[in-house]
Each structure stands twice: as C-alpha cells, then as structure tokens.
Design a protein around this motif. Structure first.
Motif, PDB file in Angstrom:
ATOM      1  N   ALA A 183      13.849 -36.514  75.792  1.00  0.00           N
ATOM      2  CA  ALA A 183      15.172 -36.012  76.159  1.00  0.00           C
ATOM      3  C   ALA A 183      15.266 -34.509  75.932  1.00  0.00           C
ATOM      4  N   LEU A 184      14.680 -34.021  74.861  1.00  0.00           N
ATOM      5  CA  LEU A 184      14.665 -32.582  74.608  1.00  0.00           C
ATOM      6  C   LEU A 184      13.786 -31.858  75.623  1.00  0.00           C
ATOM      7  N   ILE A 185      12.672 -32.475  75.974  1.00  0.00           N
ATOM      8  CA  ILE A 185      11.771 -31.870  76.951  1.00  0.00           C
ATOM      9  C   ILE A 185      12.444 -31.750  78.309  1.00  0.00           C
ATOM     10  N   LEU A 186      13.340 -32.676  78.618  1.00  0.00           N
ATOM     11  CA  LEU A 186      14.048 -32.631  79.901  1.00  0.00           C
ATOM     12  C   LEU A 186      14.856 -31.346  80.079  1.00  0.00           C
ATOM     13  N   LEU A 187      15.192 -30.697  78.988  1.00  0.00           N
ATOM     14  CA  LEU A 187      15.967 -29.467  79.073  1.00  0.00           C
ATOM     15  C   LEU A 187      15.155 -28.312  79.664  1.00  0.00           C
ATOM     16  N   LEU A 188      13.856 -28.453  79.654  1.00  0.00           N
ATOM     17  CA  LEU A 188      12.969 -27.372  80.078  1.00  0.00           C
ATOM     18  C   LEU A 188      12.613 -27.499  81.551  1.00  0.00           C
ATOM     19  N   PRO A 189      12.254 -26.396  82.203  1.00  0.00           N
ATOM     20  CA  PRO A 189      11.830 -26.447  83.611  1.00  0.00           C
ATOM     21  C   PRO A 189      10.573 -27.303  83.765  1.00  0.00           C
ATOM     22  N   ARG A 190      10.463 -27.940  84.909  1.00  0.00           N
ATOM     23  CA  ARG A 190       9.341 -28.844  85.138  1.00  0.00           C
ATOM     24  C   ARG A 190       7.999 -28.122  85.088  1.00  0.00           C
ATOM     25  N   ARG A 191       7.975 -26.870  85.472  1.00  0.00           N
ATOM     26  CA  ARG A 191       6.699 -26.131  85.467  1.00  0.00           C
ATOM     27  C   ARG A 191       6.163 -25.933  84.054  1.00  0.00           C
ATOM     28  N   TRP A 192       7.014 -26.080  83.055  1.00  0.00           N
ATOM     29  CA  TRP A 192       6.580 -25.950  81.677  1.00  0.00           C
ATOM     30  C   TRP A 192       6.000 -27.249  81.112  1.00  0.00           C
ATOM     31  N   MET A 193       6.172 -28.342  81.830  1.00  0.00           N
ATOM     32  CA  MET A 193       5.841 -29.643  81.278  1.00  0.00           C
ATOM     33  C   MET A 193       4.403 -29.769  80.797  1.00  0.00           C
ATOM     34  N   PRO A 194       3.404 -29.400  81.605  1.00  0.00           N
ATOM     35  CA  PRO A 194       2.032 -29.549  81.109  1.00  0.00           C
ATOM     36  C   PRO A 194       1.806 -28.815  79.787  1.00  0.00           C
ATOM     37  N   LEU A 195       2.330 -27.589  79.690  1.00  0.00           N
ATOM     38  CA  LEU A 195       2.144 -26.810  78.462  1.00  0.00           C
ATOM     39  C   LEU A 195       2.843 -27.465  77.279  1.00  0.00           C
ATOM     40  N   VAL A 196       4.051 -27.965  77.517  1.00  0.00           N
ATOM     41  CA  VAL A 196       4.808 -28.592  76.426  1.00  0.00           C
ATOM     42  C   VAL A 196       4.090 -29.845  75.916  1.00  0.00           C
ATOM     43  N   PHE A 197       3.630 -30.679  76.829  1.00  0.00           N
ATOM     44  CA  PHE A 197       2.942 -31.901  76.404  1.00  0.00           C
ATOM     45  C   PHE A 197       1.611 -31.594  75.727  1.00  0.00           C
ATOM     46  N   VAL A 198       0.907 -30.583  76.208  1.00  0.00           N
ATOM     47  CA  VAL A 198      -0.353 -30.194  75.563  1.00  0.00           C
ATOM     48  C   VAL A 198      -0.079 -29.651  74.164  1.00  0.00           C
ATOM     49  N   ALA A 199       0.996 -28.878  74.004  1.00  0.00           N
ATOM     50  CA  ALA A 199       1.347 -28.359  72.682  1.00  0.00           C
ATOM     51  C   ALA A 199       1.675 -29.504  71.725  1.00  0.00           C
ATOM     52  N   TRP A 200       2.430 -30.488  72.215  1.00  0.00           N
ATOM     53  CA  TRP A 200       2.749 -31.675  71.400  1.00  0.00           C
ATOM     54  C   TRP A 200       1.467 -32.418  71.041  1.00  0.00           C
ATOM     55  N   LEU A 201       0.563 -32.548  71.998  1.00  0.00           N
ATOM     56  CA  LEU A 201      -0.712 -33.223  71.757  1.00  0.00           C
ATOM     57  C   LEU A 201      -1.514 -32.502  70.679  1.00  0.00           C
ATOM     58  N   CYS A 202      -1.577 -31.194  70.758  1.00  0.00           N
ATOM     59  CA  CYS A 202      -2.326 -30.410  69.766  1.00  0.00           C
ATOM     60  C   CYS A 202      -1.720 -30.563  68.377  1.00  0.00           C
ATOM     61  N   ALA A 203      -0.391 -30.635  68.307  1.00  0.00           N
ATOM     62  CA  ALA A 203       0.271 -30.803  67.015  1.00  0.00           C
ATOM     63  C   ALA A 203      -0.081 -32.152  66.394  1.00  0.00           C
ATOM     64  N   ILE A 204      -0.111 -33.199  67.202  1.00  0.00           N
ATOM     65  CA  ILE A 204      -0.459 -34.524  66.684  1.00  0.00           C
ATOM     66  C   ILE A 204      -1.922 -34.575  66.276  1.00  0.00           C
ATOM     67  N   LEU A 205      -2.793 -33.959  67.069  1.00  0.00           N
ATOM     68  CA  LEU A 205      -4.215 -33.930  66.732  1.00  0.00           C
ATOM     69  C   LEU A 205      -4.436 -33.209  65.401  1.00  0.00           C
ATOM     70  N   ALA A 206      -3.759 -32.078  65.220  1.00  0.00           N
ATOM     71  CA  ALA A 206      -3.900 -31.327  63.973  1.00  0.00           C
ATOM     72  C   ALA A 206      -3.373 -32.132  62.792  1.00  0.00           C
ATOM     73  N   ALA A 207      -2.228 -32.778  62.960  1.00  0.00           N
ATOM     74  CA  ALA A 207      -1.656 -33.581  61.880  1.00  0.00           C
ATOM     75  C   ALA A 207      -2.560 -34.757  61.526  1.00  0.00           C
ATOM     76  N   SER A 208      -3.192 -35.353  62.541  1.00  0.00           N
ATOM     77  CA  SER A 208      -4.074 -36.489  62.304  1.00  0.00           C
ATOM     78  C   SER A 208      -5.311 -36.082  61.524  1.00  0.00           C
ATOM     79  N   VAL A 209      -5.819 -34.891  61.805  1.00  0.00           N
ATOM     80  CA  VAL A 209      -7.033 -34.414  61.142  1.00  0.00           C
ATOM     81  C   VAL A 209      -6.742 -33.885  59.738  1.00  0.00           C
ATOM     82  N   LEU A 210      -5.627 -33.177  59.595  1.00  0.00           N
ATOM     83  CA  LEU A 210      -5.363 -32.455  58.354  1.00  0.00           C
ATOM     84  C   LEU A 210      -4.576 -33.249  57.325  1.00  0.00           C
ATOM     85  N   TYR A 211      -3.795 -34.234  57.778  1.00  0.00           N
ATOM     86  CA  TYR A 211      -2.908 -34.924  56.856  1.00  0.00           C
ATOM     87  C   TYR A 211      -3.094 -36.436  56.962  1.00  0.00           C
ATOM     88  N   THR A 212      -2.997 -37.084  55.822  1.00  0.00           N
ATOM     89  CA  THR A 212      -3.007 -38.539  55.831  1.00  0.00           C
ATOM     90  C   THR A 212      -1.623 -39.034  56.238  1.00  0.00           C
TER      91      THR A 212
END
Length: 365
Positions: free
Chosen positions: A148-177
């Motif tokens: 719902a928050l992502i919907l506020l952003l222009p569609r052209r930003w979507m790939p970057l936003v989802f990739v940024a979210w993906l990177c955050a989860i990957l980092a959290a998975s590696v660095l934190y239990t």
C-alpha cells in the motif's frame, strides 16, 4: 486486472501441497505403523512459498494502473481487508467456540496458549494464532501494508523499490538472527523475498505484454530452469519440514522462491502468447483454495478424531489407505462447500455493498 488461469490453478495446487504436508502429521497423530504417504510430502510445505510468490505477482497485476495515485491506497487496503478477514473470521469464531468449550481440543501443541485478540486481528504473536494455518495470513497482511505504501510511488520506480526491499531482507537474513519480537520477526522474514520475487515477475510480465520490453528467452527454457531449481531443492533436502514460523533458510527462499517465480512467469507468458488456458478443474480448485486452506486442518482433525472414536486404532498400511481414501475427498468436499456457501456469497455481498457506496460517493461529489 489481467486474468491468468495458470496463476489461479497454481493457487489450487499450492493448497493441495500444503494438505499433503499436513497429512504426514495427521497420519502420525491418529494412525500408527506403516503408511502409504511418501516422505516427499514434506516438500508440500512449499505450497506456502508458492502462495507468497503468487501474491506478489497478483498484487502487481491488480494494481497495474494504480501506482502513484494517492487515492488508491485506501481502496486497495479495503479490497484486501474484504478478501482476507470476513471469511477468516468465520473460521476464527467457529474455532473459538470449540476453544472456549473444550480448550484441550485446540492448539494442543502449545498447551492452548493463544492470544484471541492477536488471532482475531491477524497480528504477530509469540504463539500460533487460534486458527493455526492463519500464521501465513499474518505475513500476507504485512505484505499488503508495505505494498500500500509502495502504491504511492510512480510505477517507474517499482523495480528499484522492490530491489531495495529485497536487498534489505537479504542483509537482515545474513547479518541478524530471527528476533524474538514477533513484529520484527515478520518484518525481516525471508518469506518477503518470495513475495518480492513474485512482484518483480509481475512487473516484467506487464512490460512484456504491453510491448515495452522485448522478451527473447524461450518460455520453455525459463520454465525448465524453474523446475530444475525446485527439483534441486527437493533432492538436496533444502526443505526438511522444520518450523518455518521463525525463519527459513536464505537458500530455501532463493531456490524455492526463485523456482516457483520462473515457472509461473513462463506459464503466464505462454498463456498470453498462445491464449491457452489450464483445465477448468484446476482453476476451480484455485477458486476454492482460500476456503480449502483455512478448513483442511480442521477437517482432517475431525476425521482423525472420528477414526479413533469408532475404534479404528490399529495402524498399518491398509488402515492408512482406508483413512485417506475417506478423508481426502471429505477435505475437498468441505473446502468446496465452504467456498460455495460461505466464501463466495460473503465476498460477493460485501463487494456489492462496497461498490454501491463508491457509486453513491461519486454521485454526491
């Protein structure tokens, strides 16, 4: 919204996979000795992974023309609320009634410890919700809030936003239990990776079907790679049936989530290209998948208790075959009746009421 029969069929198959996984525990609880159920049914646990990939894919398709519109967020959340909560509450109150009358029959694995408020609202908790399978819906609610928050952003930003979210989860998975706090546990859970994979696949699909991106890879090759990843996960023991509430391995999220994503993308693109559709029985199974998912554990538990109550305590292969020959059709029948007489009428009535209010507001404005 683009209607893709392959995605709808995949929902049904995901529900069947989860039933296969849970059948192992039901069999161990109510029958003894040998069983015809194969050990590979453990892989049925990934039906949940498939649900999350489908969810990301479908959310993007359903919101293809809504990105960047501030007025779309509330409508999106209302639509998701009506899709998830009313039907879920039917099961919640049914199980709560049993819980209040005979607490020992519900959530016996955690000694009946459950927060009724958190279960009712589908909020994260240290214990499983009252309707045990609803733990996955808690993740769905989180995905909807972020989307719902992502919907506020222009569609052209979507790939970057989802990739940024993906990177955050990957980092959290590696660095934190996995944190003890249930809210943080849901936020950083690797299941988000699979939702993001599905969303990225949905964005790519939209680019291809609109002609904005020239797809050159053969769909069969993409699907074959997806099947190969899933076969590797099955053969390597990536999915071992361990508890997934706290976290799953990063390997599972990438391999299983990636495999399902590639397979679904290939099927969706092939359907668009050739206009073929999967058999109607599979799409019908997909239609009832939510009711089937919510009801199957309850139905199997009732079947097991009746099996024991009627004195069928002897185990063995024959007993297992007889039990499941009776129980599996009952599970499908109950899921269908729930869809036909509860889910569909309820969602249709609520949708009509919502559409009527929107129309009245438009006229007033």
């Amino acid at each position: 919204m683009h209607k893709i029969s392959a995605l709808q069929a995949a929902r049904g198959l995901a529900a069947l996979a989860v039933i296969a996984f849970h059948s192992l525990f039901i069999n161990a609880k109510y029958l003894a000795g040998a069983t015809w159920l194969p050990d590979m049914f453990v892989f049925g646990q990934t039906g949940v992974d498939l649900f999350f990939v489908i969810s990301g894919f479908v959310m993007v398709l359903a919101s293809a023309n809504k990105f960047g519109g501030r007025g779309e967020v509330l409508g999106f959340l209302k639509g998701r609320f009506l899709r998830i909560y009313p039907v879920y509450w039917v099961y919640f109150f049914a199980v709560m009634l049993v819980f209040l009358l005979k607490p020992g029959m519900v959530n016996s694995s955690q000694a009946g410890e459950v927060s009724l408020l958190n279960s009712f609202l589908l909020l994260p908790d240290v214990n499983l919700p009252l309707v045990m399978v609803a733990w996955s819906l808690i993740h769905e609610v989180w995905f909807y809030l972020v989307f719902a928050l992502i919907l506020l952003l222009p569609r052209r930003w979507m790939p970057l936003v989802f990739v940024a979210w993906l990177c955050a989860i990957l980092a959290a998975s590696v660095l934190y239990t996995s944190p003890a706090n249930p809210y943080l546990r849901v936020i950083r859970h690797e299941f988000s990776i699979e939702f993001i994979f599905g969303a990225l696949a949905g964005l790519l699909y939209l680019q291809v079907v609109s002609g904005a991106f020239q797809w050159r890879l053969p769909g069969a090759l993409v699907g074959l790679i997806g099947v190969g990843l899933l076969a590797y996960a099955l053969a390597s023991g990536t999915v071992d049936g361990s508890d997934v509430i706290q976290s799953i391995s990063l390997q599972r999220a990438l391999i299983v989530g990636g495999g399902y994503t590639l397979l679904l993308l290939a099927l969706a693109l092939q359907e668009f290209k050739s206009q073929w559709q999967v058999p109607g029985v599979l799409t019908s199974l997909g239609d009832m998948s939510y009711s089937l998912y919510l009801s199957h554990i309850l139905t199997l538990s009732v079947c097991g208790r009746l099996w024991v109550a009627f004195g069928s305590v002897e185990g063995g292969l024959v007993a297992s075959v007889v039990f499941w020959a009776i129980s599996l059709p009952v599970v499908i029948a109950v899921g269908y009746m729930s869809y036909r007489f509860v889910e569909r009428p309820l969602t249709q009535r609520l949708s009509r009421r919502r559409a009527g209010r929107v129309s009245a507001q438009s006229v007033a404005n």
